[in-house]
Design an enzyme around this catalytic site. Sequence first.
Site, PDB file in Angstrom:
ATOM      1  N   VAL A  12       0.831  -1.322   0.002  1.00  0.00           N
ATOM      2  CA  VAL A  12       0.006  -0.057  -0.122  1.00  0.00           C
ATOM      3  C   VAL A  12       1.032   1.138   0.060  1.00  0.00           C
ATOM      4  O   VAL A  12       0.915   2.151  -0.838  1.00  0.00           O
ATOM      5  CB  VAL A  12      -0.782   0.043   1.084  1.00  0.00           C
ATOM      6  N   ARG A  38      13.886  -4.015   1.949  1.00  0.00           N
ATOM      7  CA  ARG A  38      12.706  -3.471   1.213  1.00  0.00           C
ATOM      8  C   ARG A  38      12.759  -1.972   0.663  1.00  0.00           C
ATOM      9  O   ARG A  38      12.840  -1.582  -0.541  1.00  0.00           O
ATOM     10  CB  ARG A  38      11.668  -3.474   2.036  1.00  0.00           C
ATOM     11  N   LEU A 159      -7.249   0.319  -2.799  1.00  0.00           N
ATOM     12  CA  LEU A 159      -6.611  -0.020  -4.074  1.00  0.00           C
ATOM     13  C   LEU A 159      -6.618  -1.644  -3.871  1.00  0.00           C
ATOM     14  O   LEU A 159      -6.740  -2.359  -2.672  1.00  0.00           O
ATOM     15  CB  LEU A 159      -5.253   0.358  -4.321  1.00  0.00           C
ATOM     16  N   ALA A 221     -15.411  -6.771   3.917  1.00  0.00           N
ATOM     17  CA  ALA A 221     -16.465  -7.926   4.162  1.00  0.00           C
ATOM     18  C   ALA A 221     -17.476  -8.166   3.336  1.00  0.00           C
ATOM     19  O   ALA A 221     -17.755  -9.253   2.957  1.00  0.00           O
ATOM     20  CB  ALA A 221     -17.146  -7.609   5.572  1.00  0.00           C
ATOM     21  N   CYS A 272      -5.700  -9.059   3.103  1.00  0.00           N
ATOM     22  CA  CYS A 272      -6.825  -8.485   3.916  1.00  0.00           C
ATOM     23  C   CYS A 272      -8.130  -9.039   4.013  1.00  0.00           C
ATOM     24  O   CYS A 272      -8.744  -8.855   5.352  1.00  0.00           O
ATOM     25  CB  CYS A 272      -7.102  -7.289   2.942  1.00  0.00           C
ATOM     26  N   PHE A 273      -8.711  -9.653   3.143  1.00  0.00           N
ATOM     27  CA  PHE A 273     -10.346 -10.138   3.328  1.00  0.00           C
ATOM     28  C   PHE A 273     -10.410 -10.953   4.745  1.00  0.00           C
ATOM     29  O   PHE A 273     -11.277 -10.491   5.330  1.00  0.00           O
ATOM     30  CB  PHE A 273     -10.669 -11.044   2.071  1.00  0.00           C
ATOM     31  N   GLN A 274      -9.564 -12.020   4.659  1.00  0.00           N
ATOM     32  CA  GLN A 274      -9.759 -12.942   6.022  1.00  0.00           C
ATOM     33  C   GLN A 274      -9.535 -11.941   7.223  1.00  0.00           C
ATOM     34  O   GLN A 274     -10.138 -12.140   8.339  1.00  0.00           O
ATOM     35  CB  GLN A 274      -8.804 -13.915   5.734  1.00  0.00           C
ATOM     36  N   ARG A 432     -10.135 -21.688 -11.407  1.00  0.00           N
ATOM     37  CA  ARG A 432     -10.334 -20.230 -11.530  1.00  0.00           C
ATOM     38  C   ARG A 432     -11.369 -20.195 -12.832  1.00  0.00           C
ATOM     39  O   ARG A 432     -11.624 -19.063 -13.402  1.00  0.00           O
ATOM     40  CB  ARG A 432      -8.902 -19.466 -11.881  1.00  0.00           C
TER      41      ARG A 432
HETATM   42  P1  NAI Z   1       3.105  -4.841   3.855  1.00  0.00           P
HETATM   43  O1  NAI Z   1       3.426  -5.787   5.077  1.00  0.00           O
HETATM   44  O2  NAI Z   1       3.149  -5.184   2.647  1.00  0.00           O
HETATM   45  O3  NAI Z   1       3.926  -3.486   4.346  1.00  0.00           O
HETATM   46  C1  NAI Z   1       3.997  -3.139   5.892  1.00  0.00           C
HETATM   47  C2  NAI Z   1       5.284  -2.387   5.656  1.00  0.00           C
HETATM   48  O4  NAI Z   1       5.405  -1.642   6.958  1.00  0.00           O
HETATM   49  C3  NAI Z   1       6.327  -3.425   5.995  1.00  0.00           C
HETATM   50  O5  NAI Z   1       7.561  -3.184   5.013  1.00  0.00           O
HETATM   51  C4  NAI Z   1       7.259  -3.065   7.409  1.00  0.00           C
HETATM   52  O6  NAI Z   1       8.502  -3.711   7.364  1.00  0.00           O
HETATM   53  C5  NAI Z   1       6.925  -1.881   7.499  1.00  0.00           C
HETATM   54  N1  NAI Z   1       6.758  -1.371   8.963  1.00  0.00           N
HETATM   55  C6  NAI Z   1       6.307  -1.978  10.123  1.00  0.00           C
HETATM   56  N2  NAI Z   1       6.569  -1.320  11.008  1.00  0.00           N
HETATM   57  C7  NAI Z   1       7.106  -0.004  10.777  1.00  0.00           C
HETATM   58  C8  NAI Z   1       7.526   1.064  11.448  1.00  0.00           C
HETATM   59  N3  NAI Z   1       7.408   1.116  12.760  1.00  0.00           N
HETATM   60  N4  NAI Z   1       7.990   1.908  10.728  1.00  0.00           N
HETATM   61  C9  NAI Z   1       8.112   1.893   9.554  1.00  0.00           C
HETATM   62  N5  NAI Z   1       7.867   0.856   8.734  1.00  0.00           N
HETATM   63  C10 NAI Z   1       7.132  -0.424   9.331  1.00  0.00           C
HETATM   64  O7  NAI Z   1       1.564  -4.375   4.169  1.00  0.00           O
HETATM   65  P2  NAI Z   1       0.636  -3.691   3.188  1.00  0.00           P
HETATM   66  O8  NAI Z   1      -0.001  -5.030   2.427  1.00  0.00           O
HETATM   67  O9  NAI Z   1       1.294  -2.480   2.459  1.00  0.00           O
HETATM   68  O10 NAI Z   1      -0.563  -3.431   4.150  1.00  0.00           O
HETATM   69  C11 NAI Z   1      -0.456  -2.032   5.100  1.00  0.00           C
HETATM   70  C12 NAI Z   1      -1.868  -1.816   5.781  1.00  0.00           C
HETATM   71  O11 NAI Z   1      -2.674  -1.609   4.284  1.00  0.00           O
HETATM   72  C13 NAI Z   1      -2.577  -3.253   6.355  1.00  0.00           C
HETATM   73  O12 NAI Z   1      -3.123  -2.579   7.424  1.00  0.00           O
HETATM   74  C14 NAI Z   1      -3.396  -3.582   5.246  1.00  0.00           C
HETATM   75  O13 NAI Z   1      -4.620  -4.233   6.032  1.00  0.00           O
HETATM   76  C15 NAI Z   1      -3.946  -2.308   4.543  1.00  0.00           C
HETATM   77  N6  NAI Z   1      -4.409  -2.478   3.137  1.00  0.00           N
HETATM   78  C16 NAI Z   1      -3.727  -3.402   2.395  1.00  0.00           C
HETATM   79  C17 NAI Z   1      -4.285  -3.690   1.057  1.00  0.00           C
HETATM   80  C18 NAI Z   1      -3.463  -4.646   0.183  1.00  0.00           C
HETATM   81  O14 NAI Z   1      -4.027  -4.902  -0.915  1.00  0.00           O
HETATM   82  N7  NAI Z   1      -2.372  -5.262   0.515  1.00  0.00           N
HETATM   83  C19 NAI Z   1      -5.310  -2.994   0.414  1.00  0.00           C
HETATM   84  C20 NAI Z   1      -5.820  -1.638   1.529  1.00  0.00           C
HETATM   85  C21 NAI Z   1      -5.363  -1.719   2.760  1.00  0.00           C
END
Ligand code: NAI
Length: 464
Positions: A12, A38, A159, A221, A272-274, A432
Amino acid sequence: MVKICCLGAGYVGGPTMAVIALKCPAIEVVVVDISTARIAAWNSDQLPIYEPGLDDVVKQCRGRNLFFSTDIERHVAEADIIFVSVNTPTKSRGLGAGKAADLTYWESAARMIADVSKSDKIVVEKSTVPVKTAEAIEKILTHNSNGVRFQILSNPEFLAEGTAVQDLFNPDRVLIGGRETREGRAAVQRLKQVYAHWVPEDRILTTNLWSAELSKLAANAFLAQRISSVNAISALCEATGADVSEVAYAVGRDSRIGPKFLGASVGFGGSCFQKDILNLVYICECHRLSEVADYWRQVIRINDYQKSRFVNRVVASMFNTVSGKKIAVLGFAFKKDTGDTRETPAIDVCNGLLRDRAAVTVYDPQVTEEQIRRDLAGRETASQVAVAPDAYSATRGAHGVCILTEWDEFKSLDFAKIYGGMEKPAFVFDGRNVVDAGKLRDIGFIVYSIGKPLDAWLKDLPPV
Ligand code: NAI
């Protein structure tokens, strides 16, 4: 110049900030992360995530007004607006284990923001969080603030992986929740001005904080519920001879229902979903709304049922045993156009086959061998897993093929060639509904497509 800092360079944080930087050249955007690997990848030619169109966006603004850094404290201190997009997984232990969101990363981010801030900040929740998280974050920030003022906004991200860049360029809506005070409203306006660089004003919705937080959980949901609804119908289609694609088309033509998200499949996945539904269930339970909690929990149950139903079909079709048989798994990511395997149905399907002692060979165009092995790591079954560089070598010598991700390239495979290299009878289990089952049957395959009228071979087997 307005300065934005984003904590979390993940699926994200990375794409969202890249698009903000592209659309707002006068804003400096720095994405920071605790993972040096990363950040190094974001600064390289091999970005850490695969997302169509993302390379182009990053190339256009990296080094201009988009930066990736591990110098978290400096960039937080300098920022006017701080997005927090850290991971919020399901808690694995303690109170609410298996359901509640684990806010450890969020809390430590908030404490760090409070520690290093010397000027007033707008802190934006980008992560998906339980309702009322903003209140907790506000308390952490204000109790440790040294006189600095913070405004918390909820700006959940809608997204979808695989189409992230398009979704960010052209969102159905941007949602901004804030406190209903003068300062709160002013903060909402400041964030609104950022998005207004490219999002039409009528698509930027503003609400109170709790509505914004709950809307994100509710939207996920509802989306997952549509998949479980059509998957539940797919089981009934197989039992009755109806065709789920025809049913879904007819249902989706109702303008009150709409055509999207009605494709039957082996089940939904993704990070996300689960997690978000479990989170919703937990919140309902905390408010003693057990009927509401049960209602949403059922969406996950059907998803689990669909995955085990698929495994049962495979095993039952192949004379009730796959022991020692090579099964080719085509697709491992949870959907096409992403390399993300978090909660992918392929993990549960492969584990089901491995438990029945199959020799599983996986091919996915975007998932690395290392990732597949990590996801399927299990002491007894690791030696039964192989990873192939393409679909043809994956299927050579196989008894069955399971298609678990809808990658476009699987539609145009030379199935006659694949058939020639397989053991007979040769099976295709299409999780699928991407292949033309009629054509494959003409070649000689026994084909199972989810929710479609069954081959005579499968019809005679006991119902799944
Ligand atoms: P991700 O795991 O890809 O990225 C999270 C990043 O945060 C990791 O690189 C981690 O090292 C970093 N991080 C953790 N603690 C930190 C800190 N204190 N300081 C700096 N960086 C830190 O996760 P993702 O998929 O980007 O999801 C992030 C949030 O967005 C979650 O809450 C998710 O539910 C939500 N979200 C995700 C979507 C998706 O499609 N993946 C869509 C919409 C929302």
